[in-house]
Design a protein around this motif. Structure first.
Motif, PDB file in Angstrom:
ATOM      1  N   VAL A  14     -10.869  -5.171  17.332  1.00 38.71           N
ATOM      2  CA  VAL A  14     -12.036  -4.404  16.894  1.00 38.71           C
ATOM      3  C   VAL A  14     -13.086  -5.361  16.378  1.00 38.71           C
ATOM      4  O   VAL A  14     -12.779  -6.476  15.949  1.00 38.71           O
ATOM      5  N   THR A  15     -14.312  -4.913  16.423  1.00 38.87           N
ATOM      6  CA  THR A  15     -15.379  -5.655  15.751  1.00 38.87           C
ATOM      7  C   THR A  15     -15.424  -5.146  14.321  1.00 38.87           C
ATOM      8  O   THR A  15     -15.902  -4.038  14.040  1.00 38.87           O
ATOM      9  N   LEU A  16     -14.864  -5.935  13.424  1.00 43.24           N
ATOM     10  CA  LEU A  16     -14.675  -5.475  12.050  1.00 43.24           C
ATOM     11  C   LEU A  16     -15.976  -4.994  11.421  1.00 43.24           C
ATOM     12  O   LEU A  16     -15.975  -4.053  10.638  1.00 43.24           O
ATOM     13  N   ALA A  17     -17.077  -5.608  11.798  1.00 42.37           N
ATOM     14  CA  ALA A  17     -18.365  -5.254  11.193  1.00 42.37           C
ATOM     15  C   ALA A  17     -18.781  -3.812  11.502  1.00 42.37           C
ATOM     16  O   ALA A  17     -19.696  -3.290  10.861  1.00 42.37           O
ATOM     17  N   ASN A  18     -18.133  -3.177  12.438  1.00 48.83           N
ATOM     18  CA  ASN A  18     -18.459  -1.797  12.788  1.00 48.83           C
ATOM     19  C   ASN A  18     -17.656  -0.767  11.998  1.00 48.83           C
ATOM     20  O   ASN A  18     -17.815   0.440  12.219  1.00 48.83           O
ATOM     21  N   ASP A  29     -14.143 -10.336   4.742  1.00 51.74           N
ATOM     22  CA  ASP A  29     -14.662 -11.541   5.383  1.00 51.74           C
ATOM     23  C   ASP A  29     -14.657 -11.260   6.875  1.00 51.74           C
ATOM     24  O   ASP A  29     -13.641 -11.463   7.543  1.00 51.74           O
ATOM     25  N   ASP A  30     -15.773 -10.785   7.365  1.00 45.73           N
ATOM     26  CA  ASP A  30     -15.822 -10.401   8.779  1.00 45.73           C
ATOM     27  C   ASP A  30     -15.634 -11.603   9.698  1.00 45.73           C
ATOM     28  O   ASP A  30     -15.119 -11.462  10.811  1.00 45.73           O
ATOM     29  N   SER A  31     -16.032 -12.780   9.249  1.00 44.73           N
ATOM     30  CA  SER A  31     -15.868 -13.968  10.095  1.00 44.73           C
ATOM     31  C   SER A  31     -14.393 -14.280  10.323  1.00 44.73           C
ATOM     32  O   SER A  31     -14.026 -14.858  11.352  1.00 44.73           O
ATOM     33  N   LYS A  32     -13.562 -13.882   9.361  1.00 44.18           N
ATOM     34  CA  LYS A  32     -12.126 -14.072   9.492  1.00 44.18           C
ATOM     35  C   LYS A  32     -11.402 -12.780   9.838  1.00 44.18           C
ATOM     36  O   LYS A  32     -10.167 -12.741   9.870  1.00 44.18           O
ATOM     37  N   ARG A  33     -12.187 -11.722  10.052  1.00 47.54           N
ATOM     38  CA  ARG A  33     -11.621 -10.432  10.449  1.00 47.54           C
ATOM     39  C   ARG A  33     -10.588  -9.937   9.452  1.00 47.54           C
ATOM     40  O   ARG A  33      -9.540  -9.411   9.826  1.00 47.54           O
ATOM     41  N   ALA A  34     -10.896 -10.099   8.189  1.00 40.22           N
ATOM     42  CA  ALA A  34      -9.913  -9.738   7.173  1.00 40.22           C
ATOM     43  C   ALA A  34     -10.559  -9.025   5.998  1.00 40.22           C
ATOM     44  O   ALA A  34     -11.728  -9.249   5.671  1.00 40.22           O
TER      45      ALA A  34
END
Length: 125
Positions: free
Chosen positions: A27-31, A73-78
């Motif tokens: 998934v795109t976590l930012a969404n 931390d969206d860059s780390k998807r966490a």
């Protein structure tokens, strides 16, 4: 394939702290807004926290605010849930869940599209 995987649970003495993590993939976590729930033995699953898609707003169930913090931390998807001053009543399986972010956070589990398998937190002396 969408996956959410919780980690960081364990056995801790009262007064201790834990940092739970929710790792996401597919998934795109930012969404998504990300929520945390927990289910104690013999009880229904309850919502405890949520962080908005942007990360600028966090919500907590009233009884836990002050001991719990949530970050992403969206860059780390966490997404992380810090739990301080743990008490025996915090013993539960903790779940993270992803909610499509159209209307921000929710405390209703039927608003969340994806769920992890949970991580066990046991607080005991």
């Amino acid at each position: 394939q969408v996956q959410l995987v919780e980690s960081g649970g364990g056995f801790v003495q009262p007064g201790g702290s834990l940092r739970l993590s929710c790792a996401t993939s597919g998934v795109t976590l930012a969404n998504f807004a990300i929520g945390w729930f927990r289910q104690a033995p013999g009880k229904e699953r309850e919502w405890i926290s949520c962080i908005t898609r942007s990360g600028d707003t966090a919500y907590f169930v009233n009884s836990l605010e002050g001991r719990f913090t949530i970050s992403r931390d969206d860059s780390k998807r966490a997404v992380h849930l810090q739990i301080n001053t743990l008490q025996p009543e915090d013993t539960a399986v903790y779940y993270c869940a992803a909610k499509p972010a159209g209307r921000g956070c929710s405390n209703s589990d039927n608003q969340y599209a994806y769920w992890g398998q949970g991580t066990q937190v046991t607080v005991s002396s």
